[in-house]
Design a protein around this motif. Sequence first.
Motif, short mmCIF file in Angstrom:
data_model
loop_
_atom_site.label_atom_id
_atom_site.label_comp_id
_atom_site.label_asym_id
_atom_site.label_seq_id
_atom_site.Cartn_x
_atom_site.Cartn_y
_atom_site.Cartn_z
N GLY A 121 0.82 -1.21 0.00
CA GLY A 121 0.00 0.00 0.00
C GLY A 121 0.86 1.26 0.00
N ILE A 122 1.91 1.26 0.82
CA ILE A 122 2.83 2.41 0.88
C ILE A 122 3.54 2.58 -0.47
N PHE A 123 3.95 1.45 -1.06
CA PHE A 123 4.64 1.50 -2.35
C PHE A 123 3.71 2.07 -3.43
N CYS A 124 2.43 1.66 -3.40
CA CYS A 124 1.44 2.17 -4.36
C CYS A 124 1.21 3.67 -4.17
N LEU A 125 1.17 4.12 -2.90
CA LEU A 125 1.02 5.55 -2.62
C LEU A 125 2.21 6.34 -3.17
N ALA A 126 3.41 5.75 -3.06
CA ALA A 126 4.60 6.40 -3.60
C ALA A 126 4.52 6.49 -5.13
N LEU A 127 4.04 5.43 -5.76
CA LEU A 127 3.88 5.44 -7.22
C LEU A 127 2.89 6.52 -7.65
N ILE A 128 1.78 6.62 -6.92
CA ILE A 128 0.77 7.64 -7.22
C ILE A 128 1.34 9.04 -6.99
N TYR A 129 2.08 9.20 -5.90
CA TYR A 129 2.69 10.49 -5.57
C TYR A 129 3.64 10.95 -6.68
N HIS A 130 4.40 9.99 -7.23
CA HIS A 130 5.36 10.31 -8.29
C HIS A 130 4.74 10.20 -9.69
N LYS A 131 3.40 10.00 -9.72
CA LYS A 131 2.65 9.93 -10.98
C LYS A 131 3.10 8.77 -11.88
N ILE A 132 3.50 7.65 -11.26
CA ILE A 132 3.85 6.44 -12.03
C ILE A 132 2.64 5.50 -11.95
N PHE A 133 1.51 5.97 -12.46
CA PHE A 133 0.24 5.24 -12.33
C PHE A 133 0.27 3.89 -13.04
N ILE A 134 1.09 3.79 -14.05
CA ILE A 134 1.09 2.62 -14.91
C ILE A 134 1.54 1.35 -14.19
N LEU A 135 2.24 1.51 -13.05
CA LEU A 135 2.74 0.35 -12.30
C LEU A 135 1.87 -0.01 -11.10
N VAL A 136 0.81 0.75 -10.85
CA VAL A 136 -0.02 0.51 -9.67
C VAL A 136 -0.73 -0.85 -9.73
N ALA A 137 -1.35 -1.16 -10.86
CA ALA A 137 -2.09 -2.43 -10.99
C ALA A 137 -1.18 -3.65 -10.82
N PRO A 138 -0.02 -3.72 -11.53
CA PRO A 138 0.88 -4.86 -11.30
C PRO A 138 1.37 -4.96 -9.86
N THR A 139 1.63 -3.80 -9.24
CA THR A 139 2.11 -3.78 -7.86
C THR A 139 1.09 -4.36 -6.89
N THR A 140 -0.19 -3.99 -7.07
CA THR A 140 -1.23 -4.52 -6.18
C THR A 140 -1.34 -6.04 -6.30
N LEU A 141 -1.23 -6.55 -7.51
CA LEU A 141 -1.29 -8.01 -7.72
C LEU A 141 -0.11 -8.71 -7.05
N ILE A 142 1.08 -8.16 -7.23
CA ILE A 142 2.30 -8.78 -6.68
C ILE A 142 2.28 -8.81 -5.16
N PHE A 143 1.98 -7.68 -4.54
CA PHE A 143 2.00 -7.63 -3.07
C PHE A 143 0.83 -8.41 -2.46
N TYR A 144 -0.29 -8.45 -3.15
CA TYR A 144 -1.42 -9.26 -2.66
C TYR A 144 -1.06 -10.74 -2.72
N GLY A 145 -0.41 -11.14 -3.80
CA GLY A 145 0.04 -12.53 -3.92
C GLY A 145 1.01 -12.90 -2.81
N LEU A 146 1.96 -12.00 -2.53
CA LEU A 146 2.93 -12.24 -1.45
C LEU A 146 2.23 -12.33 -0.09
N ALA A 147 1.20 -11.50 0.11
CA ALA A 147 0.46 -11.51 1.38
C ALA A 147 -0.25 -12.85 1.58
N LEU A 148 -0.88 -13.36 0.53
CA LEU A 148 -1.58 -14.64 0.63
C LEU A 148 -0.62 -15.79 0.90
#
Length: 204
Positions: A121-148
Amino acid sequence: MNQKHQEDLSHIRSMMERSSRFISLSGLSGVFAGLSALIGGLYVYQLFKINGINYLDGEHILLDGNLVSELISSGLIILIFAFVFGIFFTIRKSKKYNLPIWTTATKKMLFNLAIPLAVGGIFCLALIYHKIFILVAPTTLIFYGLALINAEKYTFSDVKYLGFSQLILGCISLFFIGYGLIFWIIGFGILHILYGLIMFKKYK
């Protein structure tokens, strides 16, 4: 006598599983979380269309501040719906089978689940803050997979298969930049529904 011993062993195994694993998780939670993500993903696609963006044409998408705010709001609403459905079906299953909800295993599972999710979540906020929106969707999938995968040892072992599927899908989506929404819908929508149906049939 052998039959009685087998029944006793089976009962002991069941008690150990209840004490060491969170087994109140319902497959229907996954189904409805997936449906929420599917509907939310389709809504976001329509949102792009309304704003004159043809998401599937493969061109670089420029997002203005208002659209970013709407996308973040949509993501939060999807998360809230998935969370509410998860709580509802967990309580429902617990009452049906007389299972305890708040146990040591529950706390350990949530803790192990929360660490990768919080970092992601923090990493995604950093991506949004730096306007790197294109990596948000892959990041959510990766970290969610790691969490599970991280939480699997305190709940049904089948959870790790969903985790690895999300992780692999997220990694693949990194090489198809610009189509993150499609991968997001597949991961959080379709995979959740399939996993939920399998779990519901297996553990009902």
